[in-house]
Design an enzyme around this catalytic site. Sequence first.
Site: not given
Length: 681
Positions: A83, A342
């Site tokens: 690029e 419990s």
Amino acid sequence: MIRARAFLWLAALLLAAGLARDRVDAWIDATVIPPLVPVTSVEVLDRDGVLLRAYTVEDGRWRLPVSLAEVDPEFIELLLNFEDRRFYDHAGVDWRAMARAGWQAITNGRIVSGASTITMQVARLLEDSGTGSWRGKLRQMRLALALERQLTKQEILTLYLHLAPYGGNIEGIRAATFTWFGQEPRQLTTAEAALLVAIPQSPNSRRPDRNPENAHIARDRVLARAQTFGVLSEEEVTSAMAEPLPTERHDFPLLAPHLSDRMLAEDPTGQHRLTIDAMLQAQMEALAREAVRGQGTRLNAAIMVMDHQTGEVLASVGSAEYSDNPLQGFVDMTQALRSPGSTLKPLVYGLAFEAGLIHPESLIEDRPTRFGSYAPQNFDRVFRGELSVRRALQASLNIPVVSLLEELGPAELMNRMRRAGMQPELPAGQPGLAVALGGVGVTMEDLMRMYGALASGGEYVPLHYRQGDRAGDPVQVLSPVASWYVGDILSDMIPPANAPRNGLAYKTGTSYGHRDAWSFGYDGRHVVGVWLGRADGASVPGAFGADVAAPLLFEAFARVSPRLTPLPAPPPGALTVSHSDLPEPLQRFASRATPTTDPDAPEIAFPPDGAVLASQPGLPLVARVDRGMPPFTWLWNGAPVSTANRDRQMTLDLAGPGFGELTVIDAMGRAARVRVEVAAP
């Protein structure tokens, strides 16, 4: 004269150039620069920085935060080579490239190559401006020149890494690598890096899932250019070109989704670094899904794992599925208010140990008892008579624990629960004795706090999810001796079928109506909690904590660590003796409650209580014919020797001399017992 004129012209030209330069500088300096900090996705990370979950930005795009150091250097090298080869040399506009592109356009009658620099592309992406008009291109050049004056090259590259488009709603290199390769951008193959360089030039037409041919050609063009300029060797390029393209988008990570939503609600910005272990979280989520597979809408599951030494939550599974399904998968069941069944009993016993009421080897009554107007029953409606505290807790009997809570007071239990960081909620009014059996609302997270305190010598280390967030100092909930007694009892529990007897201290619980099946366990380092049930609170027949939750607990612990961390040794002051060696006040707990009497209850006619019998086979034991409703269950020293027996007489072979207790229980759960001595012949 000629020289003088030439000098004047030169001076004029220099002055004009200077003025032009100043005007250009002023023009560039006057550039309105858009915000330079792109909005990025809120992300939730685990303890090692692994992405657990990310959220899209407001416009529905994925744009994850990233730094230059977090990106594979080869990608950067290929990007600049393709690029903007003079990126580090120009000031935002590559005039040489523009001249070349212009000449090629004139000589070929069409645009052959572009001249946009990385900086110009950043300028276009910042303002989302097009490239089709000369005005747009001029604006990009101006903004690029201005950006170069305010930012370093590394900062400009970092902006590109955030803004480059990769098709659909994907922006930035990090979102792209998760989308196309399911990974972070730290380490990419050469072919992967080349594809990611190529896509932003035409992101929608080069998407490999929709246009694989275009993507393939574009990627190979990047590779060929890299070979031309000596960035890659011929062998590297040949190998990369042979690598297949991804054929579909990957989903973004979605681990600990319920917890992530909570973190987002608390702070909707930035990063959230949690104590969660991503690998363990994934294992627990898979385990929860496996646990409910084939159950349809009948059953859901939640799991938590905590390091009780630090209070760090390592895994939090709020539901087996994170979806809007009939099981209400979006509901975080680690935060839902439920009945604990419990599972509170160990804390009650711990308080009784601390208060000096009992010892693990103390004897305690399990017989029909009325506490004022409250007459609880055992879960199986069977009473065991007198037995040790150790066995009473392991069998999760109701009468003994209610007897202890009556002595301690329900308010004390509630106080200790709150001291452990819990936030219990009562259905109405003041706490009653039913709290010991689950008559209170708590969350799974609450119970993790309580079991964390039991596991840590009675000291609650505040539970937390965020890295570095330790909300408060440790709190002593229970004495070290009392918590050790509890752990010693629970670690001697018989494990579920096919589970190892490895010393895991664990407790199960089932709420009223089978709405919640619980199991919590701990070793010397970790606490694991398991819940199964339905988010809507509907009953799940057959869902017992011991049957469904306990096996899942042991499977979870096997994934936490291949070997358990040993529980601590007895602390100073722990009394490790048998029942006969206990001080007399600790040998037997005397409840203040009134045993219930029933004229129709069974009564053992022979042998009488306190009888001394000669040891002989076939000793007949007879129940009164006018008492009790068959069938009968007979127990010798608490162990069943005959069940579903409709006869009022049974024969028991005594093993040998010694003391023993004979118990008979009728169909209504009413019991009678006698203590006898079997003498040597």
